[in-house]
Design an enzyme around this catalytic site. Structure first.
Site, PDB file in Angstrom:
ATOM      1  N   ILE A  54       0.839  -1.208   0.000  1.00 48.90           N
ATOM      2  CA  ILE A  54       0.000   0.000   0.000  1.00 48.90           C
ATOM      3  C   ILE A  54       0.871   1.253   0.000  1.00 48.90           C
ATOM      4  O   ILE A  54       0.399   2.334   0.336  1.00 48.90           O
ATOM      5  CB  ILE A  54      -0.975   0.023   1.197  1.00 48.90           C
ATOM      6  CG1 ILE A  54      -0.222  -0.076   2.523  1.00 48.90           C
ATOM      7  CG2 ILE A  54      -2.002  -1.081   1.082  1.00 48.90           C
ATOM      8  CD1 ILE A  54      -1.093   0.193   3.749  1.00 48.90           C
ATOM      9  N   SER A  55       2.140   1.103  -0.378  1.00 50.38           N
ATOM     10  CA  SER A  55       3.058   2.242  -0.342  1.00 50.38           C
ATOM     11  C   SER A  55       3.187   2.877  -1.723  1.00 50.38           C
ATOM     12  O   SER A  55       2.427   3.763  -2.084  1.00 50.38           O
ATOM     13  CB  SER A  55       4.409   1.819   0.214  1.00 50.38           C
ATOM     14  OG  SER A  55       4.950   0.721  -0.506  1.00 50.38           O
ATOM     15  N   ARG A  56       4.140   2.405  -2.521  1.00 55.62           N
ATOM     16  CA  ARG A  56       4.330   2.818  -3.900  1.00 55.62           C
ATOM     17  C   ARG A  56       4.704   1.581  -4.702  1.00 55.62           C
ATOM     18  O   ARG A  56       5.382   0.688  -4.192  1.00 55.62           O
ATOM     19  CB  ARG A  56       5.434   3.886  -4.037  1.00 55.62           C
ATOM     20  CG  ARG A  56       5.045   5.273  -3.553  1.00 55.62           C
ATOM     21  CD  ARG A  56       4.020   5.930  -4.473  1.00 55.62           C
ATOM     22  NE  ARG A  56       3.745   7.331  -4.123  1.00 55.62           N
ATOM     23  CZ  ARG A  56       2.791   7.715  -3.304  1.00 55.62           C
ATOM     24  NH1 ARG A  56       2.003   6.816  -2.717  1.00 55.62           N
ATOM     25  NH2 ARG A  56       2.595   9.002  -3.062  1.00 55.62           N
TER      26      ARG A  56
ATOM     27  N   GLU B 187       0.824   3.238 -13.040  1.00 57.74           N
ATOM     28  CA  GLU B 187      -0.587   3.184 -12.660  1.00 57.74           C
ATOM     29  C   GLU B 187      -1.412   3.950 -13.688  1.00 57.74           C
ATOM     30  O   GLU B 187      -1.158   5.129 -13.894  1.00 57.74           O
ATOM     31  CB  GLU B 187      -0.811   3.804 -11.270  1.00 57.74           C
ATOM     32  CG  GLU B 187      -0.219   2.998 -10.146  1.00 57.74           C
ATOM     33  CD  GLU B 187      -0.408   3.656  -8.775  1.00 57.74           C
ATOM     34  OE1 GLU B 187      -1.059   4.724  -8.695  1.00 57.74           O
ATOM     35  OE2 GLU B 187       0.110   3.121  -7.795  1.00 57.74           O
TER      36      GLU B 187
ATOM     37  N   HIS C 212      -5.236   2.265  -6.526  1.00 61.18           N
ATOM     38  CA  HIS C 212      -4.720   3.245  -5.567  1.00 61.18           C
ATOM     39  C   HIS C 212      -5.872   3.879  -4.771  1.00 61.18           C
ATOM     40  O   HIS C 212      -6.056   5.095  -4.744  1.00 61.18           O
ATOM     41  CB  HIS C 212      -3.900   4.323  -6.274  1.00 61.18           C
ATOM     42  CG  HIS C 212      -2.811   4.895  -5.412  1.00 61.18           C
ATOM     43  ND1 HIS C 212      -1.590   5.287  -5.889  1.00 61.18           N
ATOM     44  CD2 HIS C 212      -2.758   5.141  -4.084  1.00 61.18           C
ATOM     45  CE1 HIS C 212      -0.832   5.739  -4.913  1.00 61.18           C
ATOM     46  NE2 HIS C 212      -1.523   5.667  -3.796  1.00 61.18           N
TER      47      HIS C 212
END
Length: 333
Positions: A247-249, A278, A297
């Protein structure tokens, strides 16, 4: 136009990418922003650059837009501060911005709870195979065997959290309620009372966490040090029954190594709210694997969280414009 051109002594100009649309600030936030600023969209700025350039004192980045480059910075002589709608600042050249004497701020307070919720949602959805279960439930045939939808137990499982900042800690609080055993790895160790409050055990080295965790949750900022932090070696240290949650990058995980690990059974599954790029190209292998869940995201995308982000951005901008300490200032490293 967003309204009449402001006169001298009126509200400070705030540059935004657009209002509404794909990258624009939300319509529901406009009235609040207009209480404090004269809004200028990038379209308006580009159409009347000579007049608008002197009016802009702040920029509000909504989902990384507008793009901040040297040309834009050079054209804004009165720019004092750039406020970001989130925590991650990897899309900004912090040293370049600072070289123009411009302050920067992010929004850590507004995002931690909603991002932690997203992390737990992905963990639970992957563990209990919710996406596969949904497709079975709505299919015309409804033919399946129980072996096809067996998930893994969350209660009593071990969660390894990589990155124990405000988001990571809130994930630990949620995991405690699920009676999970919690391991964490962080640059700096949390206070003993904070560890006790969530029942978390500190792992000085990431390897020990990876070897023991049933679920590995990645919650770090993207920096040169964390780029592809989880690669082939790290996945091979994980249990073959383990799930990786990011859930970061996207670039914190080596995506090609992840594809191989998922295809060959090195790890059981993955749940990703972030990828690179993305969105992924529609023919990307990750989109075709059954043992991966991908969301677009969603991290902080709730009505409450997005409004809190704008409130936090306004607080930071007003502090900067008034020469006061900026609550969430980000300094170049």
């Amino acid at each position: 136009m967003c309204g009449k051109i402001m006169g001298e002594g009126e509200l400070p100009g705030l540059l935004v990418d657009e209002i509404g649309g794909k990258h624009g600030i939300l319509h529901g936030h406009v009235a609040f922003l207009k209480k404090h600023f004269y809004l200028i969209t990038m379209k308006e700025f580009l159409e009347d650059r000579k007049r608008m350039s002197k009016k802009v004192q702040a920029i509000y980045l909504w989902w990384h837009k507008p793009v901040i480059d040297q040309e834009l910075l050079q054209s804004l002589p009165n720019l004092k501060v750039i406020a970001n709608s989130g925590v991650g600042m990897d899309h900004l050249d912090l040293k370049l911005v600072a070289s123009f004497g411009v302050k920067m701020a992010n929004a850590p307070r507004a995002v931690s709870s909603s991002t932690a919720d997203t992390g737990m949602a992905l963990l639970l959805a992957s563990a209990r195979r919710l996406v596969e279960g949904y497709h079975i439930a709505v299919s015309s045939g409804m033919e399946y065997s129980e072996a096809d939808i067996l998930g893994v137990e969350v209660t009593g499982a071990t969660l390894g959290i990589i990155g124990m900042g405000s988001i990571g800690y809130k994930i630990a609080l949620r995991a405690k309620a699920f009676e999970m055993n919690i391991l964490y790895h962080n640059r700096t160790r949390r206070k003993e009372q904070e560890e006790r409050a969530v029942g978390a055990t500190y792992c000085e080295k990431i390897d020990g966490l990876l070897q023991r965790a049933d679920f590995v949750m990645v919650v770090v900022s993207l920096t040169p040090q964390t780029h592809k932090l989880i690669g082939k070696r790290e996945m091979e240290l994980m249990k073959p029954t383990a799930t990786l949650i990011n859930i970061s990058r996207g670039a914190v995980v080596d995506q090609e190594a992840l594809v191989t690990a998922l295809q060959t059974g090195v790890i059981r599954a993955a749940a990703l709210d972030v990828t690179y790029p993305e969105p992924l190209p529609r023919d990307h292998t990750l989109l075709k694997l059954k043992n991966v869940i991908i969301t677009p995201h969603l991290g902080i995308k709730t009505d409450k969280a997005t409004y809190m982000i704008t409130e936090e951005a306004v607080e930071n901008i007003l502090a900067a414009l008034n020469g006061l300490p900026i609550p969430s200032e980000v300094l170049p490293s």
